[in-house]
Structures are given as C-alpha cells and as structure tokens.
Write a protein that holds these residues in place. Structure first.
Motif, PDB file in Angstrom:
ATOM      1  N   CYS A  22     -27.793 190.852  58.602  1.00  0.00           N
ATOM      2  CA  CYS A  22     -26.720 189.890  58.882  1.00  0.00           C
ATOM      3  C   CYS A  22     -26.279 189.227  57.579  1.00  0.00           C
ATOM      4  O   CYS A  22     -27.095 188.996  56.680  1.00  0.00           O
ATOM      5  CB  CYS A  22     -27.193 188.810  59.859  1.00  0.00           C
ATOM      6  SG  CYS A  22     -27.542 189.402  61.530  1.00  0.00           S
ATOM      7  N   THR A  74     -26.019 191.182  63.997  1.00  0.00           N
ATOM      8  CA  THR A  74     -25.205 190.111  64.595  1.00  0.00           C
ATOM      9  C   THR A  74     -26.068 188.885  64.858  1.00  0.00           C
ATOM     10  O   THR A  74     -27.232 189.013  65.259  1.00  0.00           O
ATOM     11  CB  THR A  74     -24.575 190.582  65.924  1.00  0.00           C
ATOM     12  OG1 THR A  74     -23.812 191.756  65.684  1.00  0.00           O
ATOM     13  CG2 THR A  74     -23.674 189.497  66.508  1.00  0.00           C
ATOM     14  N   TRP A  75     -25.487 187.713  64.638  1.00  0.00           N
ATOM     15  CA  TRP A  75     -26.204 186.474  64.924  1.00  0.00           C
ATOM     16  C   TRP A  75     -26.147 186.178  66.424  1.00  0.00           C
ATOM     17  O   TRP A  75     -25.076 186.180  67.022  1.00  0.00           O
ATOM     18  CB  TRP A  75     -25.605 185.307  64.143  1.00  0.00           C
ATOM     19  CG  TRP A  75     -25.857 185.386  62.671  1.00  0.00           C
ATOM     20  CD1 TRP A  75     -24.972 185.705  61.703  1.00  0.00           C
ATOM     21  CD2 TRP A  75     -27.112 185.159  62.020  1.00  0.00           C
ATOM     22  NE1 TRP A  75     -25.571 185.695  60.474  1.00  0.00           N
ATOM     23  CE2 TRP A  75     -26.895 185.362  60.636  1.00  0.00           C
ATOM     24  CE3 TRP A  75     -28.380 184.800  62.448  1.00  0.00           C
ATOM     25  CZ2 TRP A  75     -27.906 185.212  59.693  1.00  0.00           C
ATOM     26  CZ3 TRP A  75     -29.401 184.659  61.515  1.00  0.00           C
ATOM     27  CH2 TRP A  75     -29.156 184.864  60.155  1.00  0.00           C
ATOM     28  N   TYR A 126     -29.683 188.720  55.552  1.00  0.00           N
ATOM     29  CA  TYR A 126     -30.813 188.390  56.411  1.00  0.00           C
ATOM     30  C   TYR A 126     -31.231 189.649  57.166  1.00  0.00           C
ATOM     31  O   TYR A 126     -30.388 190.355  57.721  1.00  0.00           O
ATOM     32  CB  TYR A 126     -30.443 187.285  57.398  1.00  0.00           C
ATOM     33  CG  TYR A 126     -30.045 185.987  56.731  1.00  0.00           C
ATOM     34  CD1 TYR A 126     -30.980 184.982  56.515  1.00  0.00           C
ATOM     35  CD2 TYR A 126     -28.741 185.778  56.290  1.00  0.00           C
ATOM     36  CE1 TYR A 126     -30.625 183.801  55.889  1.00  0.00           C
ATOM     37  CE2 TYR A 126     -28.376 184.601  55.668  1.00  0.00           C
ATOM     38  CZ  TYR A 126     -29.320 183.617  55.466  1.00  0.00           C
ATOM     39  OH  TYR A 126     -28.963 182.454  54.847  1.00  0.00           O
ATOM     40  N   CYS A 138     -30.991 186.803  63.741  1.00  0.00           N
ATOM     41  CA  CYS A 138     -30.264 188.012  63.375  1.00  0.00           C
ATOM     42  C   CYS A 138     -30.790 189.170  64.210  1.00  0.00           C
ATOM     43  O   CYS A 138     -31.990 189.483  64.156  1.00  0.00           O
ATOM     44  CB  CYS A 138     -30.437 188.303  61.887  1.00  0.00           C
ATOM     45  SG  CYS A 138     -29.680 189.863  61.357  1.00  0.00           S
ATOM     46  N   ASP A 151     -33.021 192.067  60.046  1.00  0.00           N
ATOM     47  CA  ASP A 151     -33.058 192.051  61.501  1.00  0.00           C
ATOM     48  C   ASP A 151     -34.294 191.286  61.964  1.00  0.00           C
ATOM     49  O   ASP A 151     -35.413 191.571  61.541  1.00  0.00           O
ATOM     50  CB  ASP A 151     -33.118 193.495  62.032  1.00  0.00           C
ATOM     51  CG  ASP A 151     -33.020 193.557  63.542  1.00  0.00           C
ATOM     52  OD1 ASP A 151     -32.308 192.714  64.126  1.00  0.00           O
ATOM     53  OD2 ASP A 151     -33.642 194.447  64.141  1.00  0.00           O
TER      54      ASP A 151
END
Length: 407
Positions: free
Chosen positions: A88, A135-136, A106, A131, A108
């Motif tokens: 992310c 995707t957050w 960041y 994350c 996963d």
C-alpha cells in the motif's frame, strides 16, 4: 578590457544571482529497478519531468499504473519507485497525521494508527487501518469535534490579537481581544474568551473610557468615574467639598439626573444635568479553581478535570441524566450538575421456575440478561432487567430447539 571589468563588478554586486544559478542542480537518470521511464537521458535539467511505469507484478509507489516525477534541484520528486502490487502507498487523510514508512510503502498486513489534529476526533472511534492486498481497509477519517468552536464572536470596539485567522478552535483554546483606543473594560484593555464544550464563553463589553468633561456611556456631565463607578470631582463649577450620596434630583438606582452612576447605580458627587445608565452583569465562565470545592454528584465520579471544566460519569448500575460537563461561573457558582438515576434490578434470593435457585441478591443492569443455572447440567433460566422489572424464562437446555426463547 572595460567589459571584462564591468563583468567583474556585476558579479561583486550581484553574488545572489550567481548563487541562484548554481543552486539549481541537474538530476541524474533515476535508478528504477524493474521499471522503465521516458524520456531516457543521462542527466535532466532542473524542473525537467519524466514518466515511468513498472513491470508486472509491480506498480508505481503512487496511485495509478503509471506515474510522473520532477527534477527539483538535483533530486527527483516524488522518487520513482516500483513496489509490490500487494503493498500500500501512504494514504491521504485530511486533518490527521501518522508515522510514514521510510521507504514510502507498507507491506500487506501492516497497520497504521491515525492521530487527529487538534479540534478533530476519530469518526466512529476508528483510529487504525490495515493494508490488505494493496488496499487500505477501514481507513479512518477525522471529523470536527463537537467540543471545538468555530470562529470567535465579533465584539464591538475590540479586535482579536495574537491569533492568525482560523476557522476552527479546539476545546480550551483562548483568543485575546483588545479594546480599541478610547475604550476599556474596568480599567483594562484586554480580555480573553475560551472555547468551552463547543461554545465560546461570554465576554465583557468594551465601554467608552470616562474623563473630564463627561462620559458617553457612563452618562455623567462634567465628572469622573472610576472602574468601581465612584465619582470624584464635581462638574459644572462645584466646589471640592463633599456632597450627598446621590446626585441632586437623581435616584440611587437609576442615577439619571444630576449625578454620576457606578456599576451598582449609586451616585456620588453632584453634577448638573448629567445622566447615566447601568447594565446587568451576567456571570462569565472562568477557571474551576475560582469555584473552589468540586460539586458532589451522588453516585457519580469526576473522570476528567481540565482548567475550564469538570466531567462527571455515573457509577455502574446508574444512568446519567443531564450534561456531564460542569463549568464554573465568575460569581463562584457551578453550572448545573448531572443526576445519576438508578438503572438496575435486584434479583432477590429464592427459586425461579422451581429449578433454579439464587442464594444471594444479584444486581442486573437495565437491559442486561443473565443465565441462572438450573439443577440439571446445561440447563438455565434467562433473567432480564427491563424498565427496572425482573422477567425470566423457564429452564431451558442449550440443545433444546426452544433455546432461542430462553435468550
């Protein structure tokens, strides 16, 4: 020869121009592992732009499948970088901050914690994000706190000092006002308002300063008044001797004809033809130390103490009625305190459904349900407290298809 000397003189006079030219350094070609960019050059001048993309399964360290970067004085901004698709990029969250990753990505499963700026609070109490596959998930947001204040109120004959313009002020923030020339507040030219629980505290009014020859707002003719409102010298040719407590022809409370008035409406030395008016003094919010001993809320405790307020919370088995935040007024009184009402039932000792026995009294919160074991294993009675009244079911077994009626 002359032109050579002229050039030397210009360099002496304008060293800043030479420094500015040397400060704009070119950029070398970026090192982009498993990525490609255009245009391809050995060096790039200041303010040059390039576009880059990454080989699958990587992606640029910004939104989108392709990205751009600008040469800024020898450095690419943002740095061209290819990261894993499951990673992310740093999220953009308004009115918040968090610890950013040193490499700008960041992994996963990484979790970040958000801290809202002053005057804001976490929406729905969500402060973290994870994350997940690039995707957050559950990205927090910061919304304006209900305890914050918007722009402070406009004050006649006063202006705010020591403050840049802001649209939002956190709780306990103060703004200092200064009266314009010729106006004051009981001898002072400054006063402060505070943001308290979303509302600005009341403030005094800047009044026309009094002086020899009369006062526009104190309403005297030819006399002085002090911050306590007492007249000093007589006006209109009077002598320096003492006079009656009220003006000639005037009244002690209104102070209208012939005398000076104070904040309490008492005239002092006689004047001639003057008039005055008084205004009711409303108590203002002030620091809690001004009120001394904390107020007592039966079955309630102080859970937060700040310079401008106390916050109460009711103990277990009690519900709060009224505002939990208590403030102090300038007259030494406290604002209205909350009331802690009983919100529980008492399950008295005895048998329930003839198979479930309670040996000692049991307290149950309003709306709470408890299971009382029956004499048989895995059987129980469901006891509820509703509207401060106990209700209970029959003994039920956990495997009974009627168990849903026992919960």
């Amino acid at each position: 020869m002359c032109s050579r000397y002229l050039g030397f003189i210009l360099l002496v006079w304008f060293p800043g121009a030479l420094h500015a030219q040397s400060a704009a350094q070119p950029c070398p070609a970026p090192s982009l592992d498993r990525g490609y960019f255009v245009p391809v050059q050995g060096t790039y001048s200041h303010d040059s732009k390039l576009t880059y993309a990454c080989e699958s399964p990587l992606k640029p360290a910004v939104e989108g499948w392709w990205a751009g970067s600008v040469c800024q004085n020898g450095t690419w901004s943002p740095t061209p970088r290819c990261i894993e698709e499951t990673a992310c990029i740093p999220p953009t969250i308004a009115n918040a901050k968090y610890t950013e990753a040193s490499d700008g990505r960041y992994k996963d499963g990484d979790i970040i914690r958000i801290t809202c700026d002053k005057g804001y609070e976490h929406k729905a109490n969500v402060a973290t994000a994870r994350c997940r596959n690039g995707t957050w998930v559950s990205l927090p947001t910061c919304e304006i706190s209900i305890k914050s204040c918007k722009a402070p109120p406009k004050a006649p004959h006063a202006v705010i000092i020591d403050q840049g313009y802001k649209e939002l002020f956190p709780e306990d923030a103060g703004v200092k006002y200064k009266c314009e020339d010729g106006y004051s507040i009981e001898g002072s030219h400054n006063y402060t308002l505070f943001c308290q629980a979303g509302i600005w505290t009341d403030g005094p009014m800047c009044s026309k300063e009094t002086g020899r020859g009369g006062s526009a707002e104190a309403g005297t003719s030819g006399g002085h008044s002090t911050s306590s409102g007492r007249g000093t010298q007589p006006g209109g040719g009077g002598g320096g001797g003492s006079g009656p407590d009220i003006g000639l022809g005037g009244s002690a409370d209104a102070g209208t004809v012939g005398g000076h008035s104070t904040s309490s409406g008492r005239g002092t030395q006689p004047g001639h033809g003057g008039s005055s008016s008084t205004s009711a003094n409303r108590p203002l919010l002030t620091t809690i130390e001004h009120c001394g001993t904390h107020p007592i809320v039966p079955n309630g405790v102080v859970v937060e103490e700040q310079r401008m307020y106390l916050k109460f919370k009711c103990q277990a088995f009690y519900k709060q009625v009224g505002e939990g935040t208590v403030t102090c007024f300038s007259d030494g009184s406290w604002s209205e305190v909350p009331v802690c009402e009983e919100a529980f039932c008492v399950l008295k000792p005895g048998y329930y459904d003839r198979s479930s026995k309670v040996s000692v009294a049991m307290y149950i919160n309003e709306g709470e349900m408890k299971h009382i074991p029956c004499v048989w294993r895995d059987w129980s009675v469901a006891v509820r407290c509703f509207n401060r009244t106990i209700t209970h079911t029959r003994c039920c077994h956990r495997d009974d298809h009627y168990w849903r009626y026992c919960t």
